[in-house]
Design a protein around this motif. Structure first.
Motif, short mmCIF file in Angstrom:
data_model
loop_
_atom_site.label_atom_id
_atom_site.label_comp_id
_atom_site.label_asym_id
_atom_site.label_seq_id
_atom_site.Cartn_x
_atom_site.Cartn_y
_atom_site.Cartn_z
N LEU A 55 0.86 -1.18 0.00
CA LEU A 55 0.00 0.00 0.00
C LEU A 55 0.90 1.23 0.00
O LEU A 55 1.71 1.43 0.90
CB LEU A 55 -0.92 0.01 1.22
N VAL A 56 0.75 2.05 -1.03
CA VAL A 56 1.61 3.21 -1.23
C VAL A 56 0.88 4.47 -0.79
O VAL A 56 -0.30 4.66 -1.11
CB VAL A 56 2.02 3.32 -2.72
N ASP A 57 1.56 5.33 -0.05
CA ASP A 57 0.99 6.62 0.34
C ASP A 57 0.99 7.52 -0.89
O ASP A 57 2.05 7.95 -1.35
CB ASP A 57 1.82 7.24 1.47
N ARG A 58 -0.19 7.78 -1.43
CA ARG A 58 -0.27 8.52 -2.70
C ARG A 58 0.30 9.93 -2.60
O ARG A 58 0.86 10.46 -3.57
CB ARG A 58 -1.71 8.54 -3.21
N HIS A 59 0.17 10.55 -1.43
CA HIS A 59 0.71 11.90 -1.26
C HIS A 59 2.23 11.91 -1.36
O HIS A 59 2.81 12.84 -1.91
CB HIS A 59 0.27 12.49 0.08
N LYS A 60 2.86 10.87 -0.86
CA LYS A 60 4.33 10.81 -0.86
C LYS A 60 4.90 10.49 -2.23
O LYS A 60 6.10 10.64 -2.45
CB LYS A 60 4.81 9.81 0.19
N VAL A 61 4.04 10.05 -3.15
CA VAL A 61 4.51 9.80 -4.52
C VAL A 61 3.93 10.83 -5.50
O VAL A 61 3.92 10.62 -6.70
CB VAL A 61 4.21 8.35 -4.99
N GLY A 62 3.42 11.95 -4.94
CA GLY A 62 3.00 13.06 -5.78
C GLY A 62 1.60 12.95 -6.39
O GLY A 62 1.32 13.60 -7.39
N ASP A 105 -23.77 6.58 -15.94
CA ASP A 105 -23.55 5.16 -16.24
C ASP A 105 -22.33 4.58 -15.52
O ASP A 105 -22.33 3.41 -15.14
CB ASP A 105 -23.38 4.97 -17.75
N CYS A 106 -21.29 5.38 -15.37
CA CYS A 106 -20.05 4.89 -14.76
C CYS A 106 -19.48 5.94 -13.82
O CYS A 106 -19.69 7.14 -14.00
CB CYS A 106 -19.01 4.56 -15.83
N LEU A 107 -18.76 5.45 -12.83
CA LEU A 107 -18.09 6.32 -11.87
C LEU A 107 -16.61 5.95 -11.86
O LEU A 107 -16.25 4.78 -11.66
CB LEU A 107 -18.70 6.12 -10.48
N LEU A 108 -15.77 6.94 -12.11
CA LEU A 108 -14.32 6.74 -12.15
C LEU A 108 -13.68 7.42 -10.95
O LEU A 108 -14.08 8.52 -10.57
CB LEU A 108 -13.71 7.36 -13.41
N LYS A 109 -12.67 6.78 -10.38
CA LYS A 109 -11.87 7.39 -9.33
C LYS A 109 -10.45 7.55 -9.87
O LYS A 109 -9.86 6.60 -10.37
CB LYS A 109 -11.85 6.53 -8.07
N LEU A 110 -9.93 8.77 -9.75
CA LEU A 110 -8.60 9.09 -10.26
C LEU A 110 -7.72 9.60 -9.14
O LEU A 110 -8.20 10.29 -8.24
CB LEU A 110 -8.67 10.21 -11.31
N TYR A 111 -6.43 9.29 -9.22
CA TYR A 111 -5.42 9.94 -8.39
C TYR A 111 -4.48 10.66 -9.34
O TYR A 111 -3.90 10.05 -10.24
CB TYR A 111 -4.64 8.92 -7.55
N LEU A 112 -4.34 11.96 -9.12
CA LEU A 112 -3.56 12.80 -10.02
C LEU A 112 -2.65 13.72 -9.21
O LEU A 112 -2.91 13.97 -8.03
CB LEU A 112 -4.50 13.67 -10.87
N PRO A 113 -1.60 14.26 -9.85
CA PRO A 113 -0.71 15.17 -9.12
C PRO A 113 -1.36 16.51 -8.76
O PRO A 113 -1.07 17.08 -7.73
CB PRO A 113 0.47 15.39 -10.06
N ALA A 117 -3.32 18.33 -14.13
CA ALA A 117 -3.32 16.96 -14.64
C ALA A 117 -4.74 16.48 -14.91
O ALA A 117 -4.96 15.69 -15.83
CB ALA A 117 -2.62 16.02 -13.65
N LEU A 118 -5.70 16.99 -14.15
CA LEU A 118 -7.11 16.66 -14.43
C LEU A 118 -7.52 17.23 -15.77
O LEU A 118 -8.18 16.55 -16.57
CB LEU A 118 -8.02 17.18 -13.32
N SER A 119 -7.13 18.46 -16.04
CA SER A 119 -7.45 19.07 -17.33
C SER A 119 -6.84 18.26 -18.48
O SER A 119 -7.52 18.00 -19.49
CB SER A 119 -6.91 20.51 -17.36
N VAL A 120 -5.59 17.84 -18.32
CA VAL A 120 -4.93 17.03 -19.35
C VAL A 120 -5.66 15.70 -19.51
O VAL A 120 -5.93 15.26 -20.63
CB VAL A 120 -3.44 16.81 -18.99
N PHE A 121 -6.01 15.06 -18.40
CA PHE A 121 -6.73 13.78 -18.45
C PHE A 121 -8.04 13.94 -19.21
O PHE A 121 -8.38 13.14 -20.08
CB PHE A 121 -6.99 13.27 -17.03
N MET A 122 -8.80 14.98 -18.88
CA MET A 122 -10.10 15.19 -19.52
C MET A 122 -9.94 15.45 -21.02
O MET A 122 -10.62 14.82 -21.83
CB MET A 122 -10.84 16.36 -18.86
#
Length: 152
Positions: A55-62, A105-113, A117-122
């Motif tokens: 289990l990786v701490d997402r905050h510590k990996v950006g 219809d669908c629900l997505l969960k994302l982890y981004l920096p 990065a959300l704008s780029v993803f979209m």
């Protein structure tokens, strides 16, 4: 597979620390090592235990930004859903995806920096999938609870 109390105890211990040796696990469960190892092996073979991970701490990996994206598809044919699923399964930013009932219809969960990065993803990924009609995003302000252990 119906779980007995010993198997539930083993699973609870492994969910907290999957690095426990068979010896330590067997001591905590109150049985000898060989039968304990067999119980774990049975659950692995039955698919109850799907694997072991770090289990990786997402905050510590950006990856400090958590975003939920609701997606409404244009049509609801099997081919549309298959194409959408194929695209989403290949995207590493999407850590969870659920087909849901309701307005979307669908629900997505994302982890981004960050929000950039959300704008780029979209723009570079999600909105290029032709099956998508509408999206709605919600950015988490803070994480209140995030558990990986299932309530057994």
């Amino acid at each position: 597979m119906k779980l007995d109390p010993v198997q539930r105890t083993i699973l609870n211990l492994l969910q907290k620390d999957s690095t426990l040796s068979t010896q330590v696990l067997s001591e905590r469960v109150g049985m000898s090592a060989t039968p304990c190892w067999r119980r774990v092996r049975e659950m692995e073979e039955a698919g109850v235990i799907r694997g072991y991970v770090a289990l990786v701490d997402r905050h510590k990996v950006g990856l400090g930004t958590c975003v939920w994206v609701r997606v409404k598809l244009k049509r609801h044919g099997a081919d549309v859903l298959e194409r959408f699923e194929r695209e989403v399964k290949g995207c590493e930013q999407v850590v969870e995806c659920y087909e849901v009932l309701g307005e979307t219809d669908c629900l997505l969960k994302l982890y981004l920096p960050n929000l950039e990065a959300l704008s780029v993803f979209m723009h570079d990924f999600l909105l290029k999938i032709p099956e998508i009609d509408v999206t709605h995003s919600a950015v988490a302000l803070r994480e209140i609870k995030n558990e990986t252990a299932l309530p057994l």
